[in-house]
Design an enzyme around this catalytic site. Structure first.
Site, PDB file in Angstrom:
ATOM      1  N   SER A 172      -0.544  -1.127  -2.997  1.00 50.10           N
ATOM      2  CA  SER A 172      -1.509  -0.560  -2.058  1.00 50.10           C
ATOM      3  C   SER A 172      -2.868  -0.507  -2.746  1.00 50.10           C
ATOM      4  O   SER A 172      -3.338  -1.532  -3.238  1.00 50.10           O
ATOM      5  CB  SER A 172      -1.035   0.816  -1.573  1.00 50.10           C
ATOM      6  OG  SER A 172      -1.901   1.339  -0.587  1.00 50.10           O
ATOM      7  N   HIS A 198      -0.704  -3.321   1.308  1.00 48.95           N
ATOM      8  CA  HIS A 198      -1.321  -2.600   2.418  1.00 48.95           C
ATOM      9  C   HIS A 198      -2.771  -3.046   2.567  1.00 48.95           C
ATOM     10  O   HIS A 198      -3.589  -2.819   1.675  1.00 48.95           O
ATOM     11  CB  HIS A 198      -1.295  -1.090   2.167  1.00 48.95           C
ATOM     12  CG  HIS A 198       0.078  -0.515   2.040  1.00 48.95           C
ATOM     13  ND1 HIS A 198       0.340   0.656   1.371  1.00 48.95           N
ATOM     14  CD2 HIS A 198       1.279  -0.935   2.505  1.00 48.95           C
ATOM     15  CE1 HIS A 198       1.631   0.929   1.426  1.00 48.95           C
ATOM     16  NE2 HIS A 198       2.224  -0.034   2.104  1.00 48.95           N
ATOM     17  N   ASP A 293       5.302   4.843  -0.425  1.00 47.85           N
ATOM     18  CA  ASP A 293       5.951   3.677   0.174  1.00 47.85           C
ATOM     19  C   ASP A 293       6.513   2.779  -0.930  1.00 47.85           C
ATOM     20  O   ASP A 293       5.821   2.442  -1.890  1.00 47.85           O
ATOM     21  CB  ASP A 293       4.947   2.893   1.024  1.00 47.85           C
ATOM     22  CG  ASP A 293       5.597   1.752   1.797  1.00 47.85           C
ATOM     23  OD1 ASP A 293       6.808   1.858   2.096  1.00 47.85           O
ATOM     24  OD2 ASP A 293       4.898   0.774   2.106  1.00 47.85           O
TER      25      ASP A 293
END
EC number: 3.1.1.61
Length: 349
Positions: A172, A198, A293
């Site tokens: 991310s 992401h 995540d």
């Protein structure tokens, strides 16, 4: 004390909307109409993060970003209409030090910002925690051992049943540069790689094309039905989940569906599918990023017999996802970014 955010945008509507959104979240907000005003305000009080437009009078946002990173680095989130589909500008911003990008439509900006308030607050809060020195350490080659020193033994990897078949990677905030470092080090015959990073929708296609030009392996945005082959890396499309299935080999599945762990694409979706389909033939890697995540998915991979790696704190821009994975006992190894590629090659032998 609340983190201080400097919003730099020539639009009064955007400055007001972002001030309200970030202020409601408990952040202290200062605004500037252009980079020259911003630099004057920064001399008086250093912000914890900057939210930056690109197209502005007197000095454009990218020039300002380069100056900030050269003189006194501050975490920067780009929020601009130029950070949209296929934007080279957004990639340039990430390569030159921005920690994240929020794309902003040219019409209906205020409504869009209000609808995206949760993501904006999440990204800006993560930026205030970003360690830009960690980014520099991550991109710096490891020092060579002194002459005559005994070579460090390769890490002992968990026994693997079957061949090295698949590498799955999640990232991310700070991940775009971490992925570049990792994938540039892969040889042309590297194992098949699937990536979830992401980032905004459609932006992933340009990101994959940029990596493809830099790497010896093929890098492309994943399409449903693409084969996962040696020498190829597939990147999850923005706003779509990526998973893998077996159909005469490993095949990419690109799908809609609700966000998982607050994200679409979700690292957990990819990791859980790899654990089911490839199990011990998988290497799972969780890189820098905010939130958690991928932490549960990495643990499932380890339980399925896969080898698992988490990026260490010293080279993570945001030590969120790897930290959560380590806390769950999901990581067999915790490594600085420059050593992750060598771990992949050792595992694949």
């Amino acid at each position: 004390m609340a983190p201080r955010i400097l919003v730099v945008d020539d639009s009064a509507v955007v400055r007001m909307a972002l001030s309200q959104i970030l202020g409601r979240a408990g952040l202290e907000v200062e605004t500037a109409i252009d980079p020259l005003v911003a630099m004057d305000k920064m001399r008086r009080a250093r912000p914890d993060a900057i939210v930056l437009d690109i197209e502005m009078p007197r000095m454009d946002g990218l020039t300002f970003l380069d100056r900030v990173m050269a003189q006194d680095p501050v975490p920067v989130v780009v929020c601009s209409g130029l950070a949209g589909p296929g934007s080279e500008v957004a990639l340039h911003a990430l390569e030159h030090g921005a920690v994240d990008v929020i794309e902003k439509p040219r019409l209906g900006v205020k409504g869009f910002l209000e609808d995206s308030a949760r993501r904006i607050v999440e990204v800006v809060r993560a930026a205030t925690q970003a360690r830009l020195r960690a980014r520099v350490r991550a991109l710096r080659p490891l020092p060579r051992p002194p002459a005559g020193a005994q070579p460090r033994p390769a890490p002992r990897l968990a026994p693997r049943a079957g061949r090295a078949e698949l590498v799955v990677v999640g990232a991310s905030t700070g991940g775009t540069e971490a992925l570049r470092v990792l994938l540039e080090a892969m040889p042309a015959d590297a194992p098949a790689i699937a990536v979830v990073q992401h980032m905004p929708e459609v932006f992933t296609a340009q990101f994959a094309k940029r990596l493809d030009k830099l790497c010896r392996i093929e890098v492309k945005e994943a399409a449903d039905g693409d084969r996962l082959l040696p020498g190829r890396a597939l990147v999850a499309p923005g706003n779509r989940h990526l998973s893998v299935k077996r159909a005469g080999g490993l095949v990419a599945v690109v799908s809609d569906g609700p966000p998982v762990s607050l994200h679409r694409p979700s690292v957990n979706v990819l990791f859980h599918s790899a654990a089911r389909v490839a199990g011990p033939g998988t290497l799972g890697i969780l890189l820098t990023g905010m939130g958690d995540d991928g932490a549960d998915g990495l643990l499932e991979l380890r339980r399925a017999g896969a080898h698992t790696v988490a990026q260490d704190e010293s080279t993570s821009v945001v030590f969120g996802m790897p930290k959560e994975a380590i806390a769950r006992g999901a990581a067999v190894e915790v490594l600085p970014l420059p050593r992750v590629a060598s771990a992949v090659l050792a595992w694949a032998r």
